[in-house]
Design an enzyme around this catalytic site. Structure first.
Site, PDB file in Angstrom:
ATOM      1  N   GLU A 284       0.824  -1.214   0.000  1.00 20.03           N
ATOM      2  CA  GLU A 284       0.000   0.000   0.000  1.00 20.03           C
ATOM      3  C   GLU A 284       0.857   1.263   0.000  1.00 20.03           C
ATOM      4  O   GLU A 284       0.403   2.324  -0.416  1.00 20.03           O
ATOM      5  CB  GLU A 284      -0.948   0.012   1.208  1.00 20.03           C
ATOM      6  N   HIS A 305       8.656 -26.997  -0.189  1.00 18.92           N
ATOM      7  CA  HIS A 305       8.073 -28.199  -0.786  1.00 18.92           C
ATOM      8  C   HIS A 305       6.924 -27.847  -1.728  1.00 18.92           C
ATOM      9  O   HIS A 305       6.173 -28.724  -2.135  1.00 18.92           O
ATOM     10  CB  HIS A 305       7.586 -29.145   0.317  1.00 18.92           C
ATOM     11  N   LYS A 419     -13.768  -0.354  -4.275  1.00 23.61           N
ATOM     12  CA  LYS A 419     -14.818  -0.011  -3.294  1.00 23.61           C
ATOM     13  C   LYS A 419     -16.015   0.614  -4.000  1.00 23.61           C
ATOM     14  O   LYS A 419     -17.156   0.301  -3.710  1.00 23.61           O
ATOM     15  CB  LYS A 419     -14.275   0.974  -2.248  1.00 23.61           C
TER      16      LYS A 419
HETATM   17  O1  PA5 Z   1      -3.386   1.182   5.920  1.00 22.44           O
HETATM   18  C1  PA5 Z   1      -4.485   1.637   5.646  1.00 22.44           C
HETATM   19  O2  PA5 Z   1      -4.716   2.858   5.663  1.00 22.44           O
HETATM   20  C2  PA5 Z   1      -5.653   0.731   5.293  1.00 22.44           C
HETATM   21  O3  PA5 Z   1      -5.240  -0.578   5.166  1.00 22.44           O
HETATM   22  C3  PA5 Z   1      -6.728   0.809   6.374  1.00 22.44           C
HETATM   23  O4  PA5 Z   1      -6.160   0.486   7.606  1.00 22.44           O
HETATM   24  C4  PA5 Z   1      -7.884  -0.129   6.069  1.00 22.44           C
HETATM   25  O5  PA5 Z   1      -8.417   0.145   4.817  1.00 22.44           O
HETATM   26  C5  PA5 Z   1      -8.968   0.019   7.130  1.00 22.44           C
HETATM   27  O6  PA5 Z   1      -9.421   1.334   7.191  1.00 22.44           O
HETATM   28  P1  PA5 Z   1     -10.220   1.883   8.438  1.00 22.44           P
HETATM   29  O7  PA5 Z   1      -9.358   1.807   9.640  1.00 22.44           O
HETATM   30  O8  PA5 Z   1     -10.577   3.271   8.065  1.00 22.44           O
HETATM   31  O9  PA5 Z   1     -11.438   0.995   8.592  1.00 22.44           O
END
Ligand code: PA5
Length: 430
Positions: A284, A305, A419
């Site tokens: 990310e 394996h 999303k």
């Molecule tokens: O690292 C990030 O920003 C994302 O992975 C969020 O943690 C994830 O999408 C969850 O978001 P939220 O905490 O707003 O529910």
């Protein structure tokens, strides 16, 4: 202190390029610390634990104490950065066969990280005769998976325990002022802890997001924070031999010379979720603008394996970053056998740890000879202190690496696309 070994990967790159890349990494560290790079308003994780968050740390411990002995189970609801840090830590610290009722602390289970109906049905069945609490974690407070899980479980909880009792069974970890979860917490009177504005999900394991579940599970959050603080002291340094600089430089060089996949490897099942946490942190943070190493994970020796053949002989597109850890003091030695039918008497008296270490060295040599560069990190043992160091080391390395790559380490514009499709298919009102 963690040790980083890069020599076996450095032989794949030019020495001069290596020195130049370290200079670039130092400049990226400078950009990060000065706050002159993209996303600079999201650097709060650099100060965790922040003295201002001391109150929250005490609250985590207080909630842990309150639920210890009164709750059989605590359901931690969250996804992505709101789940993987705690999951990684709990997998690492827990007894491999720990299950409900074997420790004094509540059994921690996770929810809201998938949309599986089977999983939720099983969870509801499991909770039926248990006294349970919920930690619901969402920075935005609007993420679909955790929001749905919370709605279902909250409904069940109120029906079973009544509205008053439910209040002492829920903690919401969310934004200080905005989002649906914050509004619900205010309206229904849940306890709340805050995710600081300047800390993104995947950099939040050392905030209440990670600390609360870890404390409730009965582990030492002070040691975790102590390890991280020590790592910070050692790694926020403008020196070419700083492990963060060496690692960030080398993984960027790997990328530039066509090794586009970084395989995170462990030799302990307890570190499986470290790989999952790392995958999210790097993917990310770096995977944007059509750039970035693709992070993946393998569990050795099991995956030798299955995927071992590909690593040795398939496309030469990857390098390995292994996290190695010493075992606890309890030794498991190989017994001798009178008839030696399995032919293993040559190992009599050796411990499994000795053999695991030989496997690490043997695999390393094999993969290097097959053209797969290998970086490895040694930690003394898998415990709170060492994991605290590891979390900080990787977070800092990731931010520095992303700046070297020229991307913003702290946003994730790409995750909005799917999303939007889900919401459209579900008929979400605009
Ligand atoms: O690292 C990030 O920003 C994302 O992975 C969020 O943690 C994830 O999408 C969850 O978001 P939220 O905490 O707003 O529910």
């Amino acid at each position: 202190m963690l040790q980083l070994y890069t020599e076996l990967a450095e032989q794949f790159v030019d020495e001069k390029e290596c020195v130049a890349a370290k200079e670039e990494a130092l400049s990226a560290l400078h950009t990060l610390l000065e706050g002159t790079g993209r996303g600079s308003n999201m650097r709060g994780w650099l100060n965790l634990p922040n003295p201002l968050e001391r109150k929250e740390i005490e609250q985590c411990k207080m909630i842990a104490q309150m639920w210890n002995g009164t709750m059989d189970v605590v359901v931690v609801i969250g996804i992505g950065g709101s789940y993987l840090g705690a999951k990684c830590a709990l997998e690492a610290f827990s007894h491999s066969f720990a299950s409900a009722g074997e420790r004094n602390s509540p059994h921690i289970v996770f929810a809201g990280y998938s949309l599986s109906e089977d999983y939720m049905a099983d969870l509801l069945g499991y909770l039926k005769k248990k006294s349970y609490a919920i930690i619901v974690i969402s920075k935005s407070g609007t993420t679909l998976e955790p929001a749905l899980a919370f709605r279902i479980l909250y409904n069940e909880m109120v029906a079973r325990f009544g509205i008053e009792d439910t209040r002492r069974r829920i903690v919401a970890v969310t934004d200080a002022s905005k989002g649906a979860l914050k509004s619900m917490a205010d309206r229904y009177g849940f306890m709340t802890l805050t995710i600081p504005d300047d800390v993104g999900g995947r950099y939040s394991v050392l905030s209440a997001v990670g600390l609360l579940p870890i404390a409730v599970a009965g582990f030492d959050i002070e040691a975790l924070l102590g390890g991280a603080a020590q790592a910070k002291e050692q790694m926020v340094k403008f020196e070419q031999d700083n492990p963060v600089i060496r690692y960030a430089a080398l993984r960027n060089l790997m990328y530039r010379c066509g090794k586009k996949i970084e395989v995170f490897i462990n030799y302990h099942p307890k570190l499986k979720y470290l790989g999952e946490w790392l995958k999210q942190l790097f993917a990310e943070s770096e995977g944007k603008e059509h750039k970035g190493l693709f992070p993946t994970t393998l569990d050795f020796t099991a995956d030798l394996h299955s995927v071992g053949q590909y690593i040795q002989d398939g496309e030469r597109i990857m390098f390995e970053t292994a996290v190695l850890a010493g075992s606890k003091e309890v030794e498991v030695a190989i017994p001798s056998s009178i008839d030696n039918m399995d032919g293993l008497n040559y190992l009599t008296g050796k411990t499994l740890e000795d053999i695991n270490r030989c496997a690490e060295a043997g695999v390393r040599q094999a993969h290097i000879s097959g053209g797969v560069p290998n970086i490895y990190i040694e930690m003394e043992r898998i415990d709170e202190w060492n994991m605290g160091q590891l979390f900080f080391f990787f977070e800092l390395s990731c931010a520095v690496s992303a700046y070297m790559l020229g991307v913003n380490p702290f946003d994730q514009p790409g995750v909005e696309v799917y999303k939007r499709n889900i919401y459209r298919l579900l008929g979400k009102p605009q």
